[in-house]
Design a protein around this motif. Structure first.
Motif, mmCIF file in Angstrom:
data_model
loop_
_atom_site.group_PDB
_atom_site.id
_atom_site.type_symbol
_atom_site.label_atom_id
_atom_site.label_comp_id
_atom_site.label_asym_id
_atom_site.label_seq_id
_atom_site.Cartn_x
_atom_site.Cartn_y
_atom_site.Cartn_z
ATOM 1 N N ARG A 255 10.268 -16.815 -5.176
ATOM 2 C CA ARG A 255 9.008 -16.797 -4.430
ATOM 3 C C ARG A 255 7.968 -17.613 -5.178
ATOM 4 O O ARG A 255 8.045 -17.761 -6.401
ATOM 5 N N VAL A 256 6.986 -18.125 -4.437
ATOM 6 C CA VAL A 256 5.869 -18.818 -5.066
ATOM 7 C C VAL A 256 4.574 -18.120 -4.667
ATOM 8 O O VAL A 256 4.442 -17.582 -3.563
ATOM 9 N N LEU A 257 3.641 -18.136 -5.592
ATOM 10 C CA LEU A 257 2.310 -17.581 -5.372
ATOM 11 C C LEU A 257 1.337 -18.741 -5.428
ATOM 12 O O LEU A 257 1.123 -19.328 -6.493
ATOM 13 N N ILE A 258 0.791 -19.099 -4.294
ATOM 14 C CA ILE A 258 -0.157 -20.210 -4.214
ATOM 15 C C ILE A 258 -1.544 -19.640 -4.515
ATOM 16 O O ILE A 258 -2.024 -18.748 -3.814
ATOM 17 N N VAL A 259 -2.161 -20.155 -5.569
ATOM 18 C CA VAL A 259 -3.394 -19.552 -6.079
ATOM 19 C C VAL A 259 -4.452 -20.628 -6.314
ATOM 20 O O VAL A 259 -4.192 -21.617 -7.011
ATOM 21 N N ASN A 260 -5.645 -20.439 -5.755
ATOM 22 C CA ASN A 260 -6.754 -21.322 -6.079
ATOM 23 C C ASN A 260 -7.189 -21.085 -7.526
ATOM 24 O O ASN A 260 -7.103 -19.961 -8.024
ATOM 25 N N PRO A 261 -7.695 -22.112 -8.197
ATOM 26 C CA PRO A 261 -8.089 -21.932 -9.595
ATOM 27 C C PRO A 261 -9.276 -21.000 -9.800
ATOM 28 O O PRO A 261 -9.497 -20.517 -10.917
ATOM 29 N N ASP A 262 -10.036 -20.724 -8.738
ATOM 30 C CA ASP A 262 -11.165 -19.795 -8.872
ATOM 31 C C ASP A 262 -10.793 -18.369 -8.452
ATOM 32 O O ASP A 262 -11.657 -17.545 -8.170
ATOM 33 N N VAL A 263 -9.483 -18.091 -8.426
ATOM 34 C CA VAL A 263 -8.988 -16.752 -8.120
ATOM 35 C C VAL A 263 -8.489 -16.087 -9.403
ATOM 36 O O VAL A 263 -7.757 -16.693 -10.178
ATOM 37 N N VAL A 264 -8.893 -14.849 -9.607
ATOM 38 C CA VAL A 264 -8.430 -14.060 -10.757
ATOM 39 C C VAL A 264 -7.729 -12.822 -10.209
ATOM 40 O O VAL A 264 -8.341 -12.002 -9.510
ATOM 41 N N LEU A 265 -6.439 -12.707 -10.503
ATOM 42 C CA LEU A 265 -5.673 -11.551 -10.034
ATOM 43 C C LEU A 265 -5.960 -10.352 -10.916
ATOM 44 O O LEU A 265 -5.764 -10.402 -12.137
ATOM 45 N N TRP A 266 -6.414 -9.272 -10.314
ATOM 46 C CA TRP A 266 -6.704 -8.069 -11.072
ATOM 47 C C TRP A 266 -5.392 -7.389 -11.475
ATOM 48 O O TRP A 266 -4.361 -7.569 -10.812
ATOM 49 N N PRO A 267 -5.407 -6.613 -12.558
ATOM 50 C CA PRO A 267 -4.179 -5.949 -13.022
ATOM 51 C C PRO A 267 -3.482 -5.190 -11.898
ATOM 52 O O PRO A 267 -4.123 -4.478 -11.111
ATOM 53 N N GLY A 268 -2.171 -5.391 -11.805
ATOM 54 C CA GLY A 268 -1.378 -4.707 -10.796
ATOM 55 C C GLY A 268 -1.238 -5.458 -9.490
ATOM 56 O O GLY A 268 -0.446 -5.061 -8.624
ATOM 57 N N ALA A 269 -1.980 -6.564 -9.333
ATOM 58 C CA ALA A 269 -1.950 -7.290 -8.056
ATOM 59 C C ALA A 269 -0.563 -7.867 -7.776
ATOM 60 O O ALA A 269 -0.064 -7.789 -6.642
ATOM 61 N N VAL A 270 0.061 -8.446 -8.770
ATOM 62 C CA VAL A 270 1.374 -9.049 -8.568
ATOM 63 C C VAL A 270 2.411 -7.986 -8.226
ATOM 64 O O VAL A 270 3.212 -8.149 -7.295
ATOM 65 N N ASP A 271 2.395 -6.868 -8.950
ATOM 66 C CA ASP A 271 3.335 -5.785 -8.657
ATOM 67 C C ASP A 271 3.144 -5.269 -7.233
ATOM 68 O O ASP A 271 4.117 -4.956 -6.538
ATOM 69 N N ALA A 272 1.890 -5.186 -6.800
ATOM 70 C CA ALA A 272 1.612 -4.705 -5.441
ATOM 71 C C ALA A 272 2.138 -5.684 -4.390
ATOM 72 O O ALA A 272 2.687 -5.272 -3.352
ATOM 73 N N LEU A 273 1.991 -6.976 -4.633
ATOM 74 C CA LEU A 273 2.510 -7.971 -3.690
ATOM 75 C C LEU A 273 4.034 -7.919 -3.611
ATOM 76 O O LEU A 273 4.623 -7.974 -2.526
#
Length: 290
Positions: free
Chosen positions: A78-96
């Motif tokens: 899988r790929v996660l397309i992320v803008n550079p001004d986005v900050v993933l809060w702790p647990g965000a990846v696990d939730a996705l």
């Protein structure tokens, strides 16, 4: 095979990249940074953060640069397309990832976008989503995971194979509506677009690139052109004549009273609409190959 790889497109993004890449590293997500000919320290910042960097010799635009990054993520499921001004809060990846397991019919998944003032950004309709019509644009914020008519390109997760099968982002678009277009094509495969409420990210919104002279005019040009392009692509009425007749008088009035901001804003929209009506492409404007 690596489960998830983040793709971050940078253009003069040195100010915001450190927080973005640190958050990804903190959740054990390797990152590929595709640099669109930055004039600042974006490349050095990305390399210092341990990201793999792909350097484009010129600004290729958002969608084309993401396509290059996804193509390079050869070992990713899988790929996660992320803008550079986005900050993933702790647990965000696990939730996705948990949502992807819970909703196997989902084609695209996106987190809850929190803006700097604390507001929850959610777009209740899309120009290209007639299958989930919301003519009034009534905003009803999800209280949990929900199917959506549109997911913002600020942060999207998708199976790499599906992204490639669909041809990635439309290569004819330099900027704007490429995420609407991708959402439409994913939905047409019968897959759901899922807003994942438990995955939270902070979105700087508009802070991906440093300010530059002429940026507003260029942004408004592409916004008007891309809206007309995707409208034609899906058989919708051409908005260009209305865009031109609405914005041209405002641009002329702004020029008359020497209001530069108005000239850029309204003039950019009028110029983009006129360019589309004349058959000029976004790639031609940016002197990019088709």
């Amino acid at each position: 095979m690596v489960g998830l790889v983040a793709i971050v497109v940078a253009h003069d993004s040195a100010e915001v990249l450190p927080a973005c890449l640190a958050a990804l590293a903190g959740q054990h997500v390797p990152a590929i940074v595709v640099d669109n000919a930055s004039r600042d320290a974006s490349v050095a910042v990305a390399e210092a953060a341990g990201a793999r960097v792909i350097r484009n010799p010129r600004n290729e635009g958002y969608g084309r640069a993401n396509n290059r990054g996804v193509a390079a993520a050869e070992t990713a499921e899988r790929v996660l397309i992320v803008n550079p001004d986005v900050v993933l809060w702790p647990g965000a990846v696990d939730a996705l990832l948990a949502a992807a397991r819970a909703w196997p019919d989902a084609g695209l998944l996106a987190p809850r976008l929190i803006e700097p003032d604390g507001r929850f950004f959610y777009q209740a309709r899309s120009l290209l989503a007639p299958y989930l019509a919301n003519p009034s644009g009534r905003l009803a914020l999800p209280g949990g995971d929900a199917c959506a008519p549109f997911l913002s390109g600020a942060c999207l997760m998708i199976a790499r194979a599906l992204f490639l099968d669909l041809g990635g982002f439309d290569q004819n678009i330099f900027l704007f509506y490429e995420d609407d277009d991708l959402c439409r094509r994913v939905a047409e495969t019968g897959r759901a677009l899922v807003h994942v409420h438990g995955a939270e990210v902070l979105h700087g919104r508009g802070r991906s690139s440093a300010p530059e002279r002429g940026r507003v005019f260029r942004t408004r040009w592409h916004q008007a052109w891309s809206r007309a392009y995707v409208s034609r692509k899906y058989g919708l009425p051409d908005p260009s004549p209305a865009t031109l007749t609405t914005n041209l008088p405002k641009a002329l009035l702004s020029a008359l009273v020497l209001r530069r901001a108005g000239v850029e804003r309204y003039g950019g929209s009028a110029a983009g609409a006129l360019a589309f009506l004349r058959g000029r492409t976004a790639l031609a404007r940016e002197e990019l190959p088709g």
